[in-house]
Every structure is written in structure tokens, then in C-alpha cells.
Design a protein around this motif. Structure first.
Motif, short mmCIF file in Angstrom:
data_model
loop_
_atom_site.label_atom_id
_atom_site.label_comp_id
_atom_site.label_asym_id
_atom_site.label_seq_id
_atom_site.Cartn_x
_atom_site.Cartn_y
_atom_site.Cartn_z
N VAL A 1 0.46 -0.57 7.46
CA VAL A 1 1.70 -1.24 7.86
C VAL A 1 2.31 -0.36 8.95
CG1 VAL A 1 4.01 -1.86 7.06
CG2 VAL A 1 2.02 -2.26 5.59
N SER B 1 4.37 -5.22 13.41
CA SER B 1 4.13 -4.31 14.57
C SER B 1 4.58 -4.90 15.90
CB SER B 1 2.64 -3.98 14.67
OG SER B 1 2.18 -3.44 13.48
N THR C 1 1.00 -11.12 8.84
CA THR C 1 2.15 -10.31 8.39
C THR C 1 2.13 -8.95 9.10
OG1 THR C 1 2.02 -11.39 6.24
CG2 THR C 1 3.26 -9.33 6.34
N LEU C 2 0.95 -8.35 9.19
CA LEU C 2 0.86 -7.03 9.86
C LEU C 2 1.25 -7.15 11.33
CD1 LEU C 2 -2.40 -5.59 8.25
CD2 LEU C 2 -0.03 -4.95 7.75
N ILE D 1 -3.09 -7.63 2.46
CA ILE D 1 -1.96 -7.99 3.33
C ILE D 1 -2.52 -8.86 4.45
CG2 ILE D 1 -0.09 -7.11 4.77
CD1 ILE D 1 -0.45 -4.39 3.31
N ALA E 1 4.67 -8.04 2.97
CA ALA E 1 3.40 -7.29 2.91
C ALA E 1 3.25 -6.59 1.56
CB ALA E 1 3.35 -6.26 4.05
N GLY F 1 -5.22 -1.08 4.18
CA GLY F 1 -4.66 -1.37 5.50
C GLY F 1 -3.46 -0.52 5.83
#
Ligand SMILES: Cc1cc2nc3c(=O)[nH]c(=O)nc-3n(C[C@H](O)[C@H](O)[C@H](O)COP(=O)(O)O)c2cc1C
Length: 236
Positions: free
Chosen positions: A167, A211, A206-207, A202, A192, A165
Motif C-alpha cells: 500500500v 497511490s 484500490t492500490l 487487495i 484495502a 502487496g
């Protein structure tokens, strides 16, 4: 113990926002008992790939160029997770691209067809099982960062390694000004890192926290345009 090897591709190195976000991510990984090593791509003397496939078909697994890549190869082979810290540079900084091109000796020259494409895999002595991207951008949308996300995802798929993924911290510079939200973002970044080591993934929540917008879209564009307007006024 999970071993992490991180490469920071920011031209501004430890003065940049990529460093701030990447450091928080790595702190989270350390909290989860991982060992972490980071290098700055720009600080290393790494020449461009010669492109002659000697590392594939003559001296298999070896690069004939003698520069700072020599010291990176053993670290890369030993790492469980490779973390790439990449600021968006339309699409990415040249030093980082150079370094990534030079990873070819780690790739076994056996072409296989799976998931609809020709792919390779790392040599058996390369332990990396996950690649994760940590990226910062200056514009408002995280969608502006898609090209680099796709690039790293393709790279991971191409060497048959999990892409863990991305971040993503768009308009990263505003974390200074919006301190409270900035702290919330950085604590989510730490979370993360810890999640990836402890749980192997993750969480999407959280992501999203990382963002989150810090300002309205139009306002951000207006701010940039105002800086440019003033610069033009000053220089004319
Ligand atoms: C050459 C160049 C191109 C850039 N292109 C983009 C872009 O397309 N989208 C974006 O969101 N930010 C873009 N930026 C802004 C940077 O990604 C942003 O400032 C980032 O946080 C820089 O990382 P650093 O603080 O580690 O240097 C660009 C910056 C430079 C220098």
C-alpha cells in the motif's frame, strides 16, 4: 478471528504520515472483524542483532538479548498477518531494520532451495501467513519506493510467507492540502485493509487509487526546490 500485528517504523511515530495511512489500513482490517495491535519500533528498546546465530544453533528459537523484543515474540508468533508500516528513508528507518533483523529466532534454521534461491521458513509455532507493506514517501513517484517494496517482498519469500502487496502513498504530505483527494485515498486505504482480511487480497484498483498523483510531478519538485532556495537565502 484474524489477528493482525502491525509495526510502525516511522521516526515521527504518531505525528507522521505513515501513522495516518497505517491507521486507516488497520481500521479497515478491524471493520472486517480482525483484531489489531500496533507498536512503534522507535518507542521500543531494541538492540541490534548480535549476529552470532545463537538463536539458530545454540538456544534454538530464543534470543539471548533481554530487551523489548521479548514482549514482541509471543505477539508475532500469534499473528496471522504482519503489517509493516515503513516510510521511505533511503531505504528504511534504522529502528525498523534493527527490529526486522531481530526476527531471526522466529526463523527455522533449515535452508531449502526453491524458486531459484536458498530460503528458510518460520518455525511451526509462528502463525504468520501473510506480510503486507504500508509505506509513505515524500517524493512524487511510487517507483521511488521500489527498494522497500522489494525488500519486504524478498523478506516474505525468504521465510516462505505470502507477500500480500504494498500500500504505497507517495508525496503523502500533500494529503493535508488536497483534502478531497486525501479523503478518497484514505477511504481506499481502509478498503484495502478490509479487502485483505475478507478476500485475502487487495485489488489493483484500490492500490492505484491509494497511490494516485495529487499534483503534477514538476510542480512537486519545484515546491521542494523552492523551500530549499528560501532556506539557503535565509541562512546566508
Ligand atoms: C532520511 C530520509 C530519507 C528519505 N528518502 C526518501 C526517498 O528516497 N524517497 C521518498 O519518496 N521520500 C523520502 N523521504 C521522505 C519520507 O519518506 C516521507 O516524508 C515520509 O512520509 C515520512 O514518513 P513519516 O511522515 O511517517 O515520518 C526521506 C525522508 C528521510 C528523513
Amino acid at each position: 478471528m484474524t489477528k493482525i500485528f502491525a509495526i510502525n517504523g516511522s521516526a515521527r511515530m504518531d505525528k507522521g504520515y505513515t501513522h495516518i495511512v497505517l491507521s486507516a489500513f488497520l481500521e479497515g482490517m478491524e471493520e472486517a472483524n480482525a483484531t489489531v495491535e500496533t507498536v512503534f519500533a522507535k518507542r521500543l528498546k531494541i538492540r541490534p542483532c548480535l549476529g552470532d546465530f545463537q538463536c539458530w544453533f545454540e538456544k534454538v528459537g530464543e534470543c539471548i538479548q533481554k530487551d523489548d523484543m521479548e514482549s514482541l515474540f509471543p505477539k508475532l508468533r500469534e499473528a496471522d498477518i504482519l503489517v509493516l508500516g515503513i516510510p521511505i528513508y533511503f531505504p528504511l528507518p534504522g529502528e525498523m531494520q534493527n527490529l526486522l533483523n531481530r526476527l531471526m529466532p522466529l526463523v527455522e534454521p533449515i535452508l531449502e532451495f526453491h524458486d531459484g534461491r536458498t530460503r528458510t521458513k518460520f518455525h511451526d509455532d509462528v502463525k504468520i501467513s501473510k506480510i503486507v507493506l504500508v509505506s509513505t514517501g515524500g517524493w512524487w513517484e511510487k517507483e521511488n519506493m521500489t527498494l522497500v517494496v522489494q525488500f519486504v517482498e524478498h523478506m516474505a519469500n525468504d521465510v516462505n510467507v505470502e507477500f500480500s502487496g504494498a500500500v504505497l502513498r507517495p508525496h503523502a504530505f500533500l494529503m493535508d492540502e488536497y483534502k478531497e483527494k486525501g479523503e478518497e485515498v484514505l477511504s481506499a486505504v481502509r478498503r484495502a485493509g478490509a479487502q485483505l482480511v475478507r478476500e485475502g487480497r487487495i485489488s489493483p484498483e484500490t492500490l492505484d487509487t491509494i497511490s494516485q498523483p495529487l499534483i503534477a510531478e514538476e510542480e512537486l519538485r519545484a515546491r521542494y526546490n523552492e523551500v530549499y532556495r528560501k532556506a539557503k537565502e535565509y541562512s546566508s
